[in-house]
Design an enzyme around this catalytic site. Sequence first.
Site, PDB file in Angstrom:
ATOM      1  N   HIS A 297       0.830  -1.200   0.000  1.00 23.81           N
ATOM      2  CA  HIS A 297       0.000   0.000   0.000  1.00 23.81           C
ATOM      3  C   HIS A 297       0.870   1.259   0.000  1.00 23.81           C
ATOM      4  O   HIS A 297       2.009   1.240   0.478  1.00 23.81           O
ATOM      5  CB  HIS A 297      -0.953  -0.007   1.182  1.00 23.81           C
TER       6      HIS A 297
ATOM      7  N   GLU B  23       0.679   3.910   1.798  1.00 28.49           N
ATOM      8  CA  GLU B  23       1.074   4.376   3.122  1.00 28.49           C
ATOM      9  C   GLU B  23       2.308   3.608   3.598  1.00 28.49           C
ATOM     10  O   GLU B  23       3.251   4.181   4.157  1.00 28.49           O
ATOM     11  CB  GLU B  23      -0.059   4.179   4.138  1.00 28.49           C
TER      12      GLU B  23
ATOM     13  N   CYS C 151      -6.472   1.766   5.110  1.00 26.69           N
ATOM     14  CA  CYS C 151      -7.099   0.522   5.564  1.00 26.69           C
ATOM     15  C   CYS C 151      -6.559   0.185   6.962  1.00 26.69           C
ATOM     16  O   CYS C 151      -5.679   0.878   7.481  1.00 26.69           O
ATOM     17  CB  CYS C 151      -6.786  -0.613   4.604  1.00 26.69           C
TER      18      CYS C 151
HETATM   19  O1  LIG Z   1      -4.998   2.077   2.437  1.00 23.91           O
HETATM   20  C1  LIG Z   1      -4.868   1.650   1.280  1.00 23.91           C
HETATM   21  C2  LIG Z   1      -5.821   0.833   0.679  1.00 23.91           C
HETATM   22  C3  LIG Z   1      -5.619   0.349  -0.588  1.00 23.91           C
HETATM   23  N1  LIG Z   1      -4.526   0.636  -1.237  1.00 23.91           N
HETATM   24  C4  LIG Z   1      -4.308   0.121  -2.589  1.00 23.91           C
HETATM   25  C5  LIG Z   1      -4.255  -1.368  -2.698  1.00 23.91           C
HETATM   26  C6  LIG Z   1      -4.805  -1.633  -4.048  1.00 23.91           C
HETATM   27  O2  LIG Z   1      -3.757  -1.518  -5.005  1.00 23.91           O
HETATM   28  C7  LIG Z   1      -5.795  -0.529  -4.249  1.00 23.91           C
HETATM   29  C8  LIG Z   1      -7.176  -0.921  -3.940  1.00 23.91           C
HETATM   30  O3  LIG Z   1      -7.713  -1.595  -5.032  1.00 23.91           O
HETATM   31  P1  LIG Z   1      -9.269  -1.669  -5.291  1.00 23.91           P
HETATM   32  O4  LIG Z   1      -9.402  -2.273  -6.654  1.00 23.91           O
HETATM   33  O5  LIG Z   1      -9.812  -0.283  -5.146  1.00 23.91           O
HETATM   34  O6  LIG Z   1      -9.809  -2.558  -4.208  1.00 23.91           O
HETATM   35  O7  LIG Z   1      -5.417   0.506  -3.358  1.00 23.91           O
HETATM   36  C9  LIG Z   1      -3.559   1.455  -0.693  1.00 23.91           C
HETATM   37  O8  LIG Z   1      -2.527   1.742  -1.311  1.00 23.91           O
HETATM   38  N2  LIG Z   1      -3.770   1.929   0.560  1.00 23.91           N
END
Ligand SMILES: O=c1ccn([C@H]2C[C@H](O)[C@@H](COP(=O)(O)O)O2)c(=O)[nH]1
Length: 847
Positions: free
Chosen positions: A773, A775, A799
């Site tokens: 991610h 972060e 998240c």
């Molecule tokens: O806090 C977060 C949450 C998600 N991500 C990234 C991980 C994935 O590459 C996308 C999410 O994909 P979706 O198709 O929208 O579910 O975002 C993040 O970097 N940080």
Amino acid sequence: MSKEKNRTQYNRDVLFQIGGALKDRPPVYGSMGLGLQETIRTLDISKSYEDLRSKPRSKSLMKYLRDPGASSPSVPIRQADPAKVAMEVNKALTKRSYTPGSLASISWRPLSINYMCPLGVKTYVDNDAASAAKSDLIRSKEKETRKIFENVTTDNYETMKKTLAFLSVPDRETKEDDLLNATVAVVFDVVLDGLTTQPDWTTVQHLHVKLLEGIGKRECFWEVSAKLKEHITLNVVKVMFQCYHEYSNLQKFEKELISSSSSCSSIESEFCDGNGNKSKSVESTRITYAKLKYRSRERSLRLMQFIASLYNSQLLRLTTTCNSCQVIVDFIALHLQFPSEQNLEYICELLSLVNFPRLVGDFKMKTSEEASLHSVRGARLTNPSLLQDLLNQISTLSLNPSVSPRVRFCVQYLMNLYKNICQCDVNEDTTRSVAKTTPLVKAGDKGGDTVVTKGEVCGLAPVPLMSLSIPSPSPCSSGRKRPIASFDYPYETAPFIGSHIKVNADTQVAQELEDILRKVVQMDKKSELNAAAKQLNVHQTFRAVEKKTIWKLLAHEIVKQLENPELDPPQATTNIANFLTELFCSEESLNWLAEVGSFIEARRNLQTSSMWRVVAIHCLTTLNQMLTPTQLTEALKRTERRDLIPLPKYFAGSVNALRMSAPKVQVENDMDSLNVNEGTVSNNCNYQNGTKDLSKKRVDFLNWSDYFMGVALLSAMRSKDPITQVGACIVTEENKIVGIGYNGMPSGCDDDEFPWGKESEFKTENKYMYVCHAEMNAILNKIVGQLNGCRMYVALFPCNECAKLIIQSGIKDVIYLSNKNWNQDSCIASRRMLDAAGVTYRCVSIS
Ligand SMILES: O=c1ccn([C@H]2C[C@H](O)[C@@H](COP(=O)(O)O)O2)c(=O)[nH]1
């Protein structure tokens, strides 16, 4: 061999089996003599008994194996657990596949100790045919009586009563008592079963007829009831019903009430001789009473509950204002002779029926004039000091460590109440005002229709503790403060709430609890309440209650308003605003709310959008009120929590309105508050007459917030994720960027090899397993040792996994753009952690 012989032989075997099974066990009970002789004779086991005596199986049995004719040895009587005895014996019997026959029943019947197993174990062998026939007769009479009572009506009563069991006792000498006891029990059960919680007037009259006709005319009934120690209760019932019948005759009622209480002295006399010494039979009387007590207690409790329900349904307003205090006090005295947790609890129930203010009024009554004025309306205690003694006794008892916190609390509560009332000025004025404001039930009124003005009785309503409401400190009708001192809600309510909700979580209780909690909130005693609840070990329950009540109710109320198609009309808006005022009376309460798990849950249920849409409405509504600039600023800030208000329509309206009406709103700085551009065209001093003045400082520069978020977004553009590109930027308190990252595959994991999809049924073929991610990357990419106190600008609300990293790395503030996963579990968990760790988060938009 005759059947009888067989059985006897079998009995003997069984006895030995029991003896074998219980060999070496000490006797549990030790009275011998005639019972033993009788057993040996009846069971025809004298030979075996002799055998046994000559070869005793254990030393401990020796001393019990005496001459059948010898007088009873003085064996210490030990406390035997009846259930255990019965179990042991039954076990022995079952082991040998014994079919219950002559040893027909093995039960614990303390008052019918007839036979004894010669092996030292006390069992109750009911092989007496006559006794079996007796119980059959009693049973059939009971059944008969019950049937008659069930079918009785006011019309057929005359005919029916002739057939009542107790009117046709066949053998007065031997059976009357049993039959009468049975009848008393039936009458009670039937009468009390017939009393619903909200009895209607016809039922009451009907029962009245049953009681007066069926009971009142039969002297022997009272004899029996005296033996049962239930006569106080019976008299109270009788008087109550007479009171319904002739409820205009207060004095008569009063007299009857007092005379009924004098029957207590007959109980006393059973315990004491004429000189006040304990009589010889005191022990047996105690046992008798103890045996009867339970039944009596259960019934009287139901009765008291019934009284309370009548009180609640206004039917009994008269009797409660004319308070049967003496009767109740006497009854308490009786129960105090057998102090136990259960009795204490019961005493509390009784105490809560006592109209303390009136009693105190009685205590303080000085002149006979006052007394006579008072006695017109209220029963006076024949012995006022008795109550004081009783209360002292109860207090002392409640300190016993074996008393549960709940009962202790109840006692303390009542003691406090009493103390507080005593300290109040219950003078003639109060008495008069009580008398004046005490509602009268006029002859001819249907009880249920009686109109009683709320709050007009100066005193504690005699409502049983189970439904005890904490009296509100509102003034009574005379304008004086209610003669009840203020309560320390937290300590008093915590255990109350904790314990009572367990028992009864119906709507009414929930409503009461909600009121209490609301008051606690208003009094700002929440933390104390929690501490008290914790201390008293009811914290969990309390939380559960809280969850069930106040916030849920408020939330539901708001939902209800929201679901109302007429939402926009002013009334609905005002309603919602009122609820919200309570919720948002201070920033502290807002935080506090967020802390309450149930509220978070409720908020989720509500769906964030609806909830915060209401916030926006609330903000609009507050515009109509006189608000200080600070309050406006606060309100305005609140609307800025756009993460929580995804309905721009409402949001925009309220923000604009707020801005317009709050021209002096202080914008603290561009990062912390409103995220507006400091430089706007209207106030941009670079422009003069439409031309740019290049000699002056540029003012429409990018603000910090947009800048850092811009960096985060720029970084997101490096992401290979086909759906969501996230970027993050970490900034120190001095506005220095110390870490940047975006979502991508870990180094070494070829992003052409690893999956970017998310629909595969195989988890390992979806991106989530692999993507780092944004972060996380930003934190890992940091260029300083520590991130303590830093802010993180991120495109998407973090998240739960990222939240953990954020918290652990010391970042203190999260600024995000999108909250698209807001209601997903990962974000809920994330918020929970961030909240708990004190990491702030806010949503911004970029200009
Ligand atoms: O806090 C977060 C949450 C998600 N991500 C990234 C991980 C994935 O590459 C996308 C999410 O994909 P979706 O198709 O929208 O579910 O975002 C993040 O970097 N940080």
